[in-house]
Scaffold this motif. Structure first.
Motif, PDB file in Angstrom:
ATOM      1  N   VAL A 276      -7.152   0.792  -6.163  1.00  0.00           N
ATOM      2  CA  VAL A 276      -7.072   2.202  -5.782  1.00  0.00           C
ATOM      3  C   VAL A 276      -8.252   2.503  -4.871  1.00  0.00           C
ATOM      4  O   VAL A 276      -9.354   1.992  -5.089  1.00  0.00           O
ATOM      5  CB  VAL A 276      -7.146   3.123  -7.030  1.00  0.00           C
ATOM      6  N   SER A 277      -8.031   3.327  -3.872  1.00  0.00           N
ATOM      7  CA  SER A 277      -9.107   3.772  -2.991  1.00  0.00           C
ATOM      8  C   SER A 277      -9.002   5.288  -2.833  1.00  0.00           C
ATOM      9  O   SER A 277      -7.935   5.807  -2.510  1.00  0.00           O
ATOM     10  CB  SER A 277      -8.978   3.095  -1.616  1.00  0.00           C
ATOM     11  N   LEU A 278     -10.112   5.967  -3.079  1.00  0.00           N
ATOM     12  CA  LEU A 278     -10.156   7.418  -2.926  1.00  0.00           C
ATOM     13  C   LEU A 278     -11.223   7.774  -1.899  1.00  0.00           C
ATOM     14  O   LEU A 278     -12.377   7.354  -2.026  1.00  0.00           O
ATOM     15  CB  LEU A 278     -10.483   8.099  -4.257  1.00  0.00           C
ATOM     16  N   ASP A 279     -10.836   8.524  -0.902  1.00  0.00           N
ATOM     17  CA  ASP A 279     -11.779   8.985   0.118  1.00  0.00           C
ATOM     18  C   ASP A 279     -12.785   9.932  -0.555  1.00  0.00           C
ATOM     19  O   ASP A 279     -12.388  10.798  -1.343  1.00  0.00           O
ATOM     20  CB  ASP A 279     -11.016   9.708   1.223  1.00  0.00           C
ATOM     21  N   PRO A 280     -14.073   9.804  -0.263  1.00  0.00           N
ATOM     22  CA  PRO A 280     -15.074  10.692  -0.866  1.00  0.00           C
ATOM     23  C   PRO A 280     -14.766  12.177  -0.644  1.00  0.00           C
ATOM     24  O   PRO A 280     -15.064  13.006  -1.509  1.00  0.00           O
ATOM     25  CB  PRO A 280     -16.376  10.291  -0.181  1.00  0.00           C
ATOM     26  N   ALA A 281     -14.145  12.514   0.466  1.00  0.00           N
ATOM     27  CA  ALA A 281     -13.789  13.918   0.726  1.00  0.00           C
ATOM     28  C   ALA A 281     -12.803  14.438  -0.313  1.00  0.00           C
ATOM     29  O   ALA A 281     -12.813  15.626  -0.661  1.00  0.00           O
ATOM     30  CB  ALA A 281     -13.202  14.060   2.125  1.00  0.00           C
ATOM     31  N   LEU A 282     -11.955  13.566  -0.821  1.00  0.00           N
ATOM     32  CA  LEU A 282     -10.988  13.969  -1.835  1.00  0.00           C
ATOM     33  C   LEU A 282     -11.685  14.324  -3.144  1.00  0.00           C
ATOM     34  O   LEU A 282     -11.275  15.239  -3.853  1.00  0.00           O
ATOM     35  CB  LEU A 282      -9.972  12.837  -2.066  1.00  0.00           C
ATOM     36  N   LEU A 283     -12.756  13.620  -3.454  1.00  0.00           N
ATOM     37  CA  LEU A 283     -13.438  13.816  -4.732  1.00  0.00           C
ATOM     38  C   LEU A 283     -14.152  15.163  -4.832  1.00  0.00           C
ATOM     39  O   LEU A 283     -14.522  15.588  -5.925  1.00  0.00           O
ATOM     40  CB  LEU A 283     -14.417  12.668  -4.985  1.00  0.00           C
ATOM     41  N   SER A 284     -14.344  15.838  -3.709  1.00  0.00           N
ATOM     42  CA  SER A 284     -14.955  17.168  -3.738  1.00  0.00           C
ATOM     43  C   SER A 284     -13.907  18.263  -3.961  1.00  0.00           C
ATOM     44  O   SER A 284     -14.248  19.434  -4.092  1.00  0.00           O
ATOM     45  CB  SER A 284     -15.723  17.432  -2.438  1.00  0.00           C
TER      46      SER A 284
ATOM     47  N   VAL B 136      -9.722  18.980  -9.408  1.00  0.00           N
ATOM     48  CA  VAL B 136      -9.113  17.858 -10.122  1.00  0.00           C
ATOM     49  C   VAL B 136      -7.610  17.795  -9.868  1.00  0.00           C
ATOM     50  O   VAL B 136      -7.053  16.709  -9.656  1.00  0.00           O
ATOM     51  CB  VAL B 136      -9.421  17.943 -11.636  1.00  0.00           C
ATOM     52  N   SER B 137      -6.950  18.928  -9.876  1.00  0.00           N
ATOM     53  CA  SER B 137      -5.493  18.926  -9.685  1.00  0.00           C
ATOM     54  C   SER B 137      -5.110  18.366  -8.311  1.00  0.00           C
ATOM     55  O   SER B 137      -4.084  17.695  -8.171  1.00  0.00           O
ATOM     56  CB  SER B 137      -4.918  20.332  -9.871  1.00  0.00           C
ATOM     57  N   THR B 138      -5.938  18.600  -7.299  1.00  0.00           N
ATOM     58  CA  THR B 138      -5.684  18.064  -5.960  1.00  0.00           C
ATOM     59  C   THR B 138      -5.837  16.542  -5.955  1.00  0.00           C
ATOM     60  O   THR B 138      -5.032  15.823  -5.364  1.00  0.00           O
ATOM     61  CB  THR B 138      -6.636  18.700  -4.924  1.00  0.00           C
ATOM     62  N   VAL B 139      -6.868  16.055  -6.648  1.00  0.00           N
ATOM     63  CA  VAL B 139      -7.094  14.615  -6.749  1.00  0.00           C
ATOM     64  C   VAL B 139      -5.928  13.966  -7.498  1.00  0.00           C
ATOM     65  O   VAL B 139      -5.393  12.935  -7.071  1.00  0.00           O
ATOM     66  CB  VAL B 139      -8.434  14.304  -7.448  1.00  0.00           C
ATOM     67  N   GLU B 140      -5.523  14.562  -8.600  1.00  0.00           N
ATOM     68  CA  GLU B 140      -4.408  14.029  -9.377  1.00  0.00           C
ATOM     69  C   GLU B 140      -3.133  13.958  -8.549  1.00  0.00           C
ATOM     70  O   GLU B 140      -2.412  12.957  -8.581  1.00  0.00           O
ATOM     71  CB  GLU B 140      -4.173  14.888 -10.628  1.00  0.00           C
ATOM     72  N   THR B 141      -2.856  15.014  -7.804  1.00  0.00           N
ATOM     73  CA  THR B 141      -1.659  15.042  -6.968  1.00  0.00           C
ATOM     74  C   THR B 141      -1.713  13.956  -5.897  1.00  0.00           C
ATOM     75  O   THR B 141      -0.719  13.257  -5.655  1.00  0.00           O
ATOM     76  CB  THR B 141      -1.487  16.426  -6.304  1.00  0.00           C
ATOM     77  N   ALA B 142      -2.863  13.787  -5.278  1.00  0.00           N
ATOM     78  CA  ALA B 142      -3.013  12.770  -4.232  1.00  0.00           C
ATOM     79  C   ALA B 142      -2.812  11.367  -4.799  1.00  0.00           C
ATOM     80  O   ALA B 142      -2.121  10.537  -4.201  1.00  0.00           O
ATOM     81  CB  ALA B 142      -4.381  12.893  -3.565  1.00  0.00           C
TER      82      ALA B 142
ATOM     83  N   GLU C 228       0.828  -1.206   0.000  1.00  0.00           N
ATOM     84  CA  GLU C 228       0.000   0.000   0.000  1.00  0.00           C
ATOM     85  C   GLU C 228       0.863   1.258   0.000  1.00  0.00           C
ATOM     86  O   GLU C 228       1.866   1.340   0.699  1.00  0.00           O
ATOM     87  CB  GLU C 228      -0.891   0.012   1.235  1.00  0.00           C
ATOM     88  N   GLY C 229       0.426   2.208  -0.805  1.00  0.00           N
ATOM     89  CA  GLY C 229       1.016   3.539  -0.780  1.00  0.00           C
ATOM     90  C   GLY C 229      -0.110   4.532  -0.605  1.00  0.00           C
ATOM     91  O   GLY C 229      -1.220   4.319  -1.091  1.00  0.00           O
ATOM     92  N   SER C 230       0.160   5.603   0.123  1.00  0.00           N
ATOM     93  CA  SER C 230      -0.900   6.592   0.316  1.00  0.00           C
ATOM     94  C   SER C 230      -0.371   7.995   0.093  1.00  0.00           C
ATOM     95  O   SER C 230       0.829   8.248   0.177  1.00  0.00           O
ATOM     96  CB  SER C 230      -1.521   6.458   1.716  1.00  0.00           C
ATOM     97  N   SER C 231      -1.304   8.889  -0.183  1.00  0.00           N
ATOM     98  CA  SER C 231      -0.958  10.294  -0.362  1.00  0.00           C
ATOM     99  C   SER C 231      -0.590  10.874   1.005  1.00  0.00           C
ATOM    100  O   SER C 231      -0.869  10.278   2.049  1.00  0.00           O
ATOM    101  CB  SER C 231      -2.128  11.054  -0.978  1.00  0.00           C
ATOM    102  N   THR C 232       0.005  12.041   0.979  1.00  0.00           N
ATOM    103  CA  THR C 232       0.424  12.705   2.213  1.00  0.00           C
ATOM    104  C   THR C 232      -0.733  12.871   3.175  1.00  0.00           C
ATOM    105  O   THR C 232      -0.593  12.653   4.382  1.00  0.00           O
ATOM    106  CB  THR C 232       1.033  14.096   1.892  1.00  0.00           C
ATOM    107  N   ASP C 233      -1.912  13.223   2.657  1.00  0.00           N
ATOM    108  CA  ASP C 233      -3.076  13.432   3.522  1.00  0.00           C
ATOM    109  C   ASP C 233      -3.842  12.135   3.797  1.00  0.00           C
ATOM    110  O   ASP C 233      -4.812  12.123   4.555  1.00  0.00           O
ATOM    111  CB  ASP C 233      -4.019  14.470   2.917  1.00  0.00           C
ATOM    112  N   GLY C 234      -3.423  11.030   3.173  1.00  0.00           N
ATOM    113  CA  GLY C 234      -4.058   9.740   3.401  1.00  0.00           C
ATOM    114  C   GLY C 234      -5.395   9.552   2.707  1.00  0.00           C
ATOM    115  O   GLY C 234      -6.059   8.536   2.909  1.00  0.00           O
TER     116      GLY C 234
END
Length: 113
Positions: A60-68, A71-77, A39-45
């Motif tokens: 891949v798992s994306l927290d629903p909070a990230l999807l709001s 796009v550039s933030t999601v891509e970076t994560a 597992e690897g995760s983004s800085t904010d998890g």
């Protein structure tokens, strides 16, 4: 007939035995790496990526909070999570290969050796 620069039969037999053992161990290592989920995760998890020990993408798992987020933030994560998983997977592979080869420098491509 000695003197032709050939190792004695005992040395040759031992070398073949060792090569055979390394081949068997390498096959087992390949199977172990394939079965791993690293597992690897983004800085904010908020983004997580799983790779096998051989860097095969698994999920891949994306927290629903990230999807709001933009796009550039999601891509970076997602990139951070992927990079983290890749680095962990690569170092795991390198460590296992070092264990297998007893630290011999095989200079394998893609392992940074």
């Amino acid at each position: 007939m000695a003197g032709f620069g050939l190792p004695n039969f005992g040395q040759l037999t031992e070398a073949f035995r060792k090569a055979q053992q390394i081949q068997q161990d390498a096959q087992k290592l390949q199977e172990d790496l394939d079965a791993m989920e690293i597992e690897g995760s983004s800085t904010d998890g908020l983004a997580k990526v799983w790779l096998s020990g051989n860097q095969q993408p698994l999920k891949v798992s994306l927290d629903p909070a990230l999807l709001s987020q933009p796009v550039s933030t999601v891509e970076t994560a997602v990139y951070e999570a992927l990079k983290n998983a890749y680095e962990t997977s690569t170092s795991t592979m390198r460590e296992r290969m070092d264990d297998l080869t007893g630290g011999l420098d095989l200079n394998l491509p893609g392992l940074g050796g």
